[in-house]
Motif scaffolding. Structure first.
Motif, PDB file in Angstrom:
ATOM      1  N   VAL A   1       8.597   1.247  25.692  1.00 23.80           N
ATOM      2  CA  VAL A   1       8.817   1.516  24.271  1.00 23.80           C
ATOM      3  C   VAL A   1       8.291   0.326  23.487  1.00 23.80           C
ATOM      4  N   VAL A   2       7.467   0.600  22.465  1.00 21.98           N
ATOM      5  CA  VAL A   2       6.966  -0.447  21.576  1.00 21.98           C
ATOM      6  C   VAL A   2       7.437  -0.137  20.167  1.00 21.98           C
ATOM      7  N   LYS A   3       8.051  -1.130  19.527  1.00 23.66           N
ATOM      8  CA  LYS A   3       8.545  -0.992  18.161  1.00 23.66           C
ATOM      9  C   LYS A   3       7.860  -2.033  17.285  1.00 23.66           C
ATOM     10  N   ALA A   4       7.929  -1.844  15.984  1.00 23.90           N
ATOM     11  CA  ALA A   4       7.338  -2.802  15.052  1.00 23.90           C
ATOM     12  C   ALA A   4       8.365  -3.188  13.994  1.00 23.90           C
ATOM     13  N   LYS A   5       8.369  -4.470  13.629  1.00 20.31           N
ATOM     14  CA  LYS A   5       9.255  -4.975  12.594  1.00 20.31           C
ATOM     15  C   LYS A   5       8.469  -5.903  11.663  1.00 20.31           C
ATOM     16  N   ARG A   6       8.950  -6.002  10.429  1.00 15.96           N
ATOM     17  CA  ARG A   6       8.404  -6.973   9.490  1.00 15.96           C
ATOM     18  C   ARG A   6       9.356  -8.161   9.402  1.00 15.96           C
ATOM     19  N   ALA A   7       8.814  -9.321   9.042  1.00 16.92           N
ATOM     20  CA  ALA A   7       9.638 -10.513   8.891  1.00 16.92           C
ATOM     21  C   ALA A   7      10.235 -10.614   7.492  1.00 16.92           C
ATOM     22  N   GLU A   8       9.979  -9.611   6.677  1.00 18.11           N
ATOM     23  CA  GLU A   8      10.593  -9.515   5.345  1.00 18.11           C
ATOM     24  C   GLU A   8      10.373 -10.772   4.501  1.00 18.11           C
ATOM     25  N   GLY A   9       9.148 -11.325   4.571  1.00 19.73           N
ATOM     26  CA  GLY A   9       8.796 -12.448   3.712  1.00 19.73           C
ATOM     27  C   GLY A   9       9.301 -13.795   4.167  1.00 19.73           C
ATOM     28  N   LEU A  10       9.978 -13.855   5.306  1.00 19.17           N
ATOM     29  CA  LEU A  10      10.549 -15.118   5.772  1.00 19.17           C
ATOM     30  C   LEU A  10       9.546 -15.891   6.625  1.00 19.17           C
ATOM     31  N   GLY A  11       9.347 -17.170   6.302  1.00 18.56           N
ATOM     32  CA  GLY A  11       8.535 -18.046   7.115  1.00 18.56           C
ATOM     33  C   GLY A  11       7.082 -17.634   7.194  1.00 18.56           C
ATOM     34  N   SER A  12       6.370 -18.228   8.178  1.00 13.91           N
ATOM     35  CA  SER A  12       4.941 -17.967   8.313  1.00 13.91           C
ATOM     36  C   SER A  12       4.663 -16.524   8.730  1.00 13.91           C
ATOM     37  N   LEU A  13       5.550 -15.944   9.535  1.00 14.70           N
ATOM     38  CA  LEU A  13       5.350 -14.538   9.899  1.00 14.70           C
ATOM     39  C   LEU A  13       5.512 -13.655   8.670  1.00 14.70           C
ATOM     40  N   GLY A  14       6.509 -13.967   7.852  1.00 10.29           N
ATOM     41  CA  GLY A  14       6.716 -13.191   6.633  1.00 10.29           C
ATOM     42  C   GLY A  14       5.580 -13.335   5.655  1.00 10.29           C
ATOM     43  N   ALA A  15       4.869 -14.464   5.730  1.00  8.49           N
ATOM     44  CA  ALA A  15       3.721 -14.687   4.862  1.00  8.49           C
ATOM     45  C   ALA A  15       2.449 -14.070   5.427  1.00  8.49           C
ATOM     46  N   GLY A  16       2.559 -13.417   6.608  1.00 12.14           N
ATOM     47  CA  GLY A  16       1.399 -12.762   7.197  1.00 12.14           C
ATOM     48  C   GLY A  16       0.454 -13.694   7.902  1.00 12.14           C
ATOM     49  N   ALA A  17       0.953 -14.865   8.361  1.00 12.82           N
ATOM     50  CA  ALA A  17       0.078 -15.853   8.985  1.00 12.82           C
ATOM     51  C   ALA A  17      -0.214 -15.553  10.448  1.00 12.82           C
ATOM     52  N   GLY A  18       0.515 -14.638  11.046  1.00 11.50           N
ATOM     53  CA  GLY A  18       0.291 -14.349  12.454  1.00 11.50           C
ATOM     54  C   GLY A  18       1.103 -13.173  12.934  1.00 11.50           C
ATOM     55  N   VAL A  19       1.134 -12.996  14.253  1.00 10.78           N
ATOM     56  CA  VAL A  19       1.850 -11.892  14.896  1.00 10.78           C
ATOM     57  C   VAL A  19       2.670 -12.460  16.046  1.00 10.78           C
ATOM     58  N   ALA A  20       3.897 -11.978  16.194  1.00 11.38           N
ATOM     59  CA  ALA A  20       4.752 -12.383  17.296  1.00 11.38           C
ATOM     60  C   ALA A  20       5.279 -11.142  18.018  1.00 11.38           C
TER      61      ALA A  20
END
Length: 357
Positions: free
Chosen positions: A330-349
């Motif tokens: 199972v693969v799911k996707a989540k957003r970081a809701e604007g928090l930190g570098s992930l929330g700013a769209g700087a990368g993928v985790a």
């Protein structure tokens, strides 16, 4: 309460003494003894002929088994001695019968039952077959599969042993002697180990956790790759193809098997791995895990990213991993809701959990 544990078989169909086989570090015999302790004042274990008997204690004694199950029970019963109102007979080949099942049998004896057996119904249609042809179809509503521990009033089991009759269990002889045999609900956990392949269902799953993170590069740095699928530029920066989904799953699988991490097997200092296909590396991780005797049971992964939106592609990502690992994924996707570098769209985790058996 006395308990006899039958562990004297040769394990012909198993290919050896299964009672001494280990599951998650514990022998089947030790697991069976441990289950019996809570309801037993004294336990007697019948061991195979030729095996050195351990030293007996006040609670646990040992007897030499016989060539037949009935003979082994008789030897153990004589070693038990008297002074008991009830006796349980349990197979070491049913090592994980629950304490609740033991207590259920004991409770029936305490209510006045003379002989008690746990049993489960059949979910399959049952037929009598001879020489390749069906003779009769049985009413499965009246058919049960009998388990252990079986319980007896002390004097009833004494009479069963005195007959010296042979049977697949002591309840059969008690029935032949005219005693009513009470049936209580059994359980799947008390199923019997007969073949070596039966051990697989007894082993507890091992679980591993994986995590990976990569920053986005510039527009000209290639495509974003997840589970081998390309999502267009910008790509992630990494020594291989920076497939953080495959990397996290690989770490989870390797960790569950106690092998290490992806970087231990495929270090980013190896120039041969520059731009490597991470799904190919994941396949090699699966082979490494299987070489240790494990099988991947399931994968659960969550990709954390602001872009691209992965919702429509999650099924394809799961399918790609399933094909690579031969395991439900199972693969799911989540957003970081604007928090930190992930929330700013700087990368993928990616976070991943793998279970293996």
């Amino acid at each position: 309460m006395g308990t006899l544990i039958v562990a004297a078989g040769s394990g012909r169909r198993f290919g050896g003494h299964k009672q001494f086989e280990r599951v998650d570090g514990v022998t089947l015999l030790d697991a069976a003894v441990e289950r019996a302790r809570s309801v037993s004042n004294r336990i007697v274990v019948a061991l195979p002929q030729g095996v050195e008997l351990p030293r007996s204690s006040d609670q646990i004694a040992y007897a030499i088994g016989a060539d037949t199950r009935t003979g082994s029970v008789a030897n153990a019963f004589r070693q038990l001695g008297d002074g008991f109102d009830y006796v349980l007979v349990h197979d070491a080949a049913r090592p994980f019968a629950s304490q609740t099942l033991f207590e259920r049998v004991v409770a029936a004896l305490a209510r006045g039952c003379e002989a008690v057996i746990p049993a489960v119904g059949s979910v399959d249609t049952l037929k009598v077959v001879d020489n390749g042809f069906v003779l009769e179809t049985l009413d499965r509503a009246k058919i049960v599969r009998v388990q252990t521990p079986q319980g007896f009033r002390y004097d009833v089991l004494a009479q069963v042993v005195a007959t010296r009759r042979e049977a697949s269990d002591e309840a059969t002889i008690a029935e032949e002697l005219g005693y009513p045999v009470t049936v209580v609900p059994g359980e799947d956990a008390a199923s019997k180990v007969t073949l070596r392949t039966d051990l697989e269902r007894l082993r507890l799953p091992r679980v591993g956790l994986g995590f990976d993170i990569h920053p986005f590069g510039a527009e000209g740095d290639g495509d974003l790759v997840l589970a081998g699928r390309h999502f267009g530029p910008p790509g992630l920066i990494g020594h291989s193809d920076a497939d953080c989904l495959a990397h996290a799953v690989a770490d989870a699988v390797l960790g569950a098997a106690g092998i290490g991490g992806l970087g231990d097997l495929f270090p980013d200092t190896d120039p041969a791995l520059s731009g490597a296909d991470s799904m190919r590396l994941l396949s090699q991780c699966r082979e490494r895990v299987e070489s240790k005797g494990y099988r991947i049971h399931s994968i659960d992964a969550t990709v954390i990213t602001e872009r691209p939106r992965l919702g429509p592609s999650l099924g394809d990502l799961g399918a790609a991993l399933e094909e690579c690992l031969n395991a439900p994924t199972v693969v799911k996707a989540k957003r970081a809701e604007g928090l930190g570098s992930l929330g700013a769209g700087a990368g993928v985790a990616t976070l991943a959990i793998a279970s293996i058996r």
